[in-house]
Motif scaffolding. Structure first.
Motif, PDB file in Angstrom:
ATOM      1  N   PHE A  77      38.067  12.624  20.876  1.00 17.07           N
ATOM      2  CA  PHE A  77      37.413  13.776  20.244  1.00 17.07           C
ATOM      3  C   PHE A  77      37.241  14.921  21.241  1.00 17.07           C
ATOM      4  O   PHE A  77      37.295  16.085  20.868  1.00 17.07           O
ATOM      5  CB  PHE A  77      36.046  13.379  19.672  1.00 17.07           C
ATOM      6  CG  PHE A  77      36.125  12.690  18.354  1.00 17.07           C
ATOM      7  CD1 PHE A  77      36.283  13.409  17.177  1.00 17.07           C
ATOM      8  CD2 PHE A  77      36.038  11.300  18.277  1.00 17.07           C
ATOM      9  CE1 PHE A  77      36.359  12.772  15.951  1.00 17.07           C
ATOM     10  CE2 PHE A  77      36.105  10.656  17.053  1.00 17.07           C
ATOM     11  CZ  PHE A  77      36.267  11.394  15.893  1.00 17.07           C
ATOM     12  N   ASN A  78      37.037  14.591  22.511  1.00 15.86           N
ATOM     13  CA  ASN A  78      36.869  15.621  23.531  1.00 15.86           C
ATOM     14  C   ASN A  78      38.186  16.069  24.143  1.00 15.86           C
ATOM     15  O   ASN A  78      38.240  17.118  24.768  1.00 15.86           O
ATOM     16  CB  ASN A  78      35.918  15.125  24.624  1.00 15.86           C
ATOM     17  CG  ASN A  78      34.525  14.910  24.090  1.00 15.86           C
ATOM     18  OD1 ASN A  78      34.031  15.687  23.274  1.00 15.86           O
ATOM     19  ND2 ASN A  78      33.884  13.843  24.526  1.00 15.86           N
ATOM     20  N   ASP A  81      41.975  19.400  20.281  1.00 19.53           N
ATOM     21  CA  ASP A  81      41.411  20.458  19.431  1.00 19.53           C
ATOM     22  C   ASP A  81      41.477  20.082  17.955  1.00 19.53           C
ATOM     23  O   ASP A  81      40.757  20.644  17.139  1.00 19.53           O
ATOM     24  CB  ASP A  81      42.206  21.763  19.588  1.00 19.53           C
ATOM     25  CG  ASP A  81      42.331  22.201  21.023  1.00 19.53           C
ATOM     26  OD1 ASP A  81      41.328  22.127  21.749  1.00 19.53           O
ATOM     27  OD2 ASP A  81      43.440  22.599  21.414  1.00 19.53           O
ATOM     28  N   GLU A  95      36.504   8.803  12.012  1.00 23.29           N
ATOM     29  CA  GLU A  95      35.158   9.381  11.879  1.00 23.29           C
ATOM     30  C   GLU A  95      34.058   8.417  12.321  1.00 23.29           C
ATOM     31  O   GLU A  95      33.028   8.854  12.821  1.00 23.29           O
ATOM     32  CB  GLU A  95      34.910   9.860  10.452  1.00 23.29           C
ATOM     33  CG  GLU A  95      35.697  11.103  10.074  1.00 23.29           C
ATOM     34  CD  GLU A  95      35.240  12.364  10.813  1.00 23.29           C
ATOM     35  OE1 GLU A  95      34.248  12.350  11.573  1.00 23.29           O
ATOM     36  OE2 GLU A  95      35.905  13.403  10.621  1.00 23.29           O
ATOM     37  N   ARG A  98      33.212   9.073  15.904  1.00 26.95           N
ATOM     38  CA  ARG A  98      32.857  10.435  16.312  1.00 26.95           C
ATOM     39  C   ARG A  98      31.543  10.431  17.109  1.00 26.95           C
ATOM     40  O   ARG A  98      30.520   9.957  16.634  1.00 26.95           O
ATOM     41  CB  ARG A  98      32.709  11.344  15.095  1.00 26.95           C
ATOM     42  CG  ARG A  98      32.377  12.790  15.474  1.00 26.95           C
ATOM     43  CD  ARG A  98      32.123  13.674  14.266  1.00 26.95           C
ATOM     44  NE  ARG A  98      33.329  13.927  13.488  1.00 26.95           N
ATOM     45  CZ  ARG A  98      34.245  14.858  13.792  1.00 26.95           C
ATOM     46  NH1 ARG A  98      34.100  15.604  14.866  1.00 26.95           N
ATOM     47  NH2 ARG A  98      35.298  15.015  13.019  1.00 26.95           N
ATOM     48  N   GLY A 101      27.213  15.125  17.694  1.00 23.87           N
ATOM     49  CA  GLY A 101      27.319  16.519  18.115  1.00 23.87           C
ATOM     50  C   GLY A 101      28.734  17.033  18.265  1.00 23.87           C
ATOM     51  O   GLY A 101      28.935  18.221  18.479  1.00 23.87           O
ATOM     52  N   ASN A 102      29.742  16.161  18.172  1.00 25.94           N
ATOM     53  CA  ASN A 102      31.131  16.607  18.312  1.00 25.94           C
ATOM     54  C   ASN A 102      31.605  17.245  17.012  1.00 25.94           C
ATOM     55  O   ASN A 102      31.336  16.740  15.929  1.00 25.94           O
ATOM     56  CB  ASN A 102      32.034  15.428  18.671  1.00 25.94           C
ATOM     57  CG  ASN A 102      33.481  15.833  18.808  1.00 25.94           C
ATOM     58  OD1 ASN A 102      34.187  15.963  17.812  1.00 25.94           O
ATOM     59  ND2 ASN A 102      33.931  16.043  20.022  1.00 25.94           N
ATOM     60  N   ASP A 103      32.333  18.368  17.137  1.00 25.52           N
ATOM     61  CA  ASP A 103      32.812  19.062  15.934  1.00 25.52           C
ATOM     62  C   ASP A 103      34.330  19.221  15.882  1.00 25.52           C
ATOM     63  O   ASP A 103      34.853  20.080  15.176  1.00 25.52           O
ATOM     64  CB  ASP A 103      32.128  20.422  15.795  1.00 25.52           C
ATOM     65  CG  ASP A 103      32.447  21.356  16.961  1.00 25.52           C
ATOM     66  OD1 ASP A 103      33.139  20.927  17.917  1.00 25.52           O
ATOM     67  OD2 ASP A 103      32.012  22.512  16.927  1.00 25.52           O
ATOM     68  N   THR A 104      35.054  18.383  16.606  1.00 31.23           N
ATOM     69  CA  THR A 104      36.516  18.435  16.563  1.00 31.23           C
ATOM     70  C   THR A 104      36.984  18.164  15.132  1.00 31.23           C
ATOM     71  O   THR A 104      36.601  17.164  14.537  1.00 31.23           O
ATOM     72  CB  THR A 104      37.129  17.383  17.513  1.00 31.23           C
ATOM     73  OG1 THR A 104      36.666  17.629  18.831  1.00 31.23           O
ATOM     74  CG2 THR A 104      38.654  17.437  17.473  1.00 31.23           C
ATOM     75  N   PRO A 105      37.802  19.067  14.571  1.00 36.81           N
ATOM     76  CA  PRO A 105      38.279  18.839  13.202  1.00 36.81           C
ATOM     77  C   PRO A 105      39.181  17.607  13.095  1.00 36.81           C
ATOM     78  O   PRO A 105      40.022  17.371  13.961  1.00 36.81           O
ATOM     79  CB  PRO A 105      39.079  20.101  12.869  1.00 36.81           C
ATOM     80  CG  PRO A 105      38.831  21.063  13.969  1.00 36.81           C
ATOM     81  CD  PRO A 105      38.292  20.317  15.130  1.00 36.81           C
ATOM     82  N   THR A 107      41.676  16.106  10.146  1.00 36.28           N
ATOM     83  CA  THR A 107      42.288  16.445   8.863  1.00 36.28           C
ATOM     84  C   THR A 107      43.305  15.380   8.467  1.00 36.28           C
ATOM     85  O   THR A 107      43.694  14.548   9.284  1.00 36.28           O
ATOM     86  CB  THR A 107      43.013  17.806   8.943  1.00 36.28           C
ATOM     87  OG1 THR A 107      44.060  17.722   9.918  1.00 36.28           O
ATOM     88  CG2 THR A 107      42.062  18.935   9.329  1.00 36.28           C
TER      89      THR A 107
END
Length: 150
Positions: A77-78, A81, A95, A98, A101-105, A107
């Motif tokens: 995740f870090n 992008d 997911e 995850r 606090g991580n917001d990596t998309p 999809t």
């Protein structure tokens, strides 16, 4: 530069194919990217992509032979992008890892090809239809490329 991770179940069919296909298309489009692939499971860690998948990809001039399977980890995740899952089960498994606090998309691959009406890339390890998987990956890769350019 975009850093994109493609994820499937075992990292021997769909995600290494997506890595190779998207890398080739990005190179042709002169879009600098870093691509990788991983699997949610650990059964094939260190193995080359599945032989029949490699053969089907080679007929389309994609070389999967240097790739080796690895397992998806929370650290991914870090490191990326964008994380692109091949199906809903893969997305749910991603997911679950995850970090808070991580917001990596994250999809779905086929979200980049809505015109197909398909939501997942079927696993050719089970379906045995390697060409159909590549067809979907190629179309979705074009859509992803267009999204990144926009």
């Amino acid at each position: 530069m975009h850093k994109i991770l493609f994820v499937c179940l075992g990292n021997i069919c769909r995600s290494p194919s997506a890595e190779a296909v998207f890398a080739a298309k990005a190179k042709s489009a002169h879009l600098p990217v870093i691509v990788d692939s991983a699997g949610t499971g650990n059964w094939h860690v260190g193995e080359a992509p599945y032989g029949p998948m490699q053969a089907a990809a080679k007929l389309r001039n994609y070389d999967l032979s240097p790739l080796r399977a690895r397992q998806f980890t929370a650290a991914d995740f870090n490191g990326f992008d964008l994380i692109v899952a091949m199906d809903e089960a893969n997305l749910r498994d991603i997911e679950r890892l995850r970090p808070a606090g991580n917001d990596t998309p994250v999809t779905l691959m086929m979200s980049y090809a809505p015109e197909t009406g398909v939501t997942a890339v079927p696993d050719p390890y089970y379906t045995r239809d390697f060409d159909a998987a590549l067809d979907l990956i190629e179309v979705a890769s074009e859509g992803l490329l267009a999204t990144l350019r926009a």
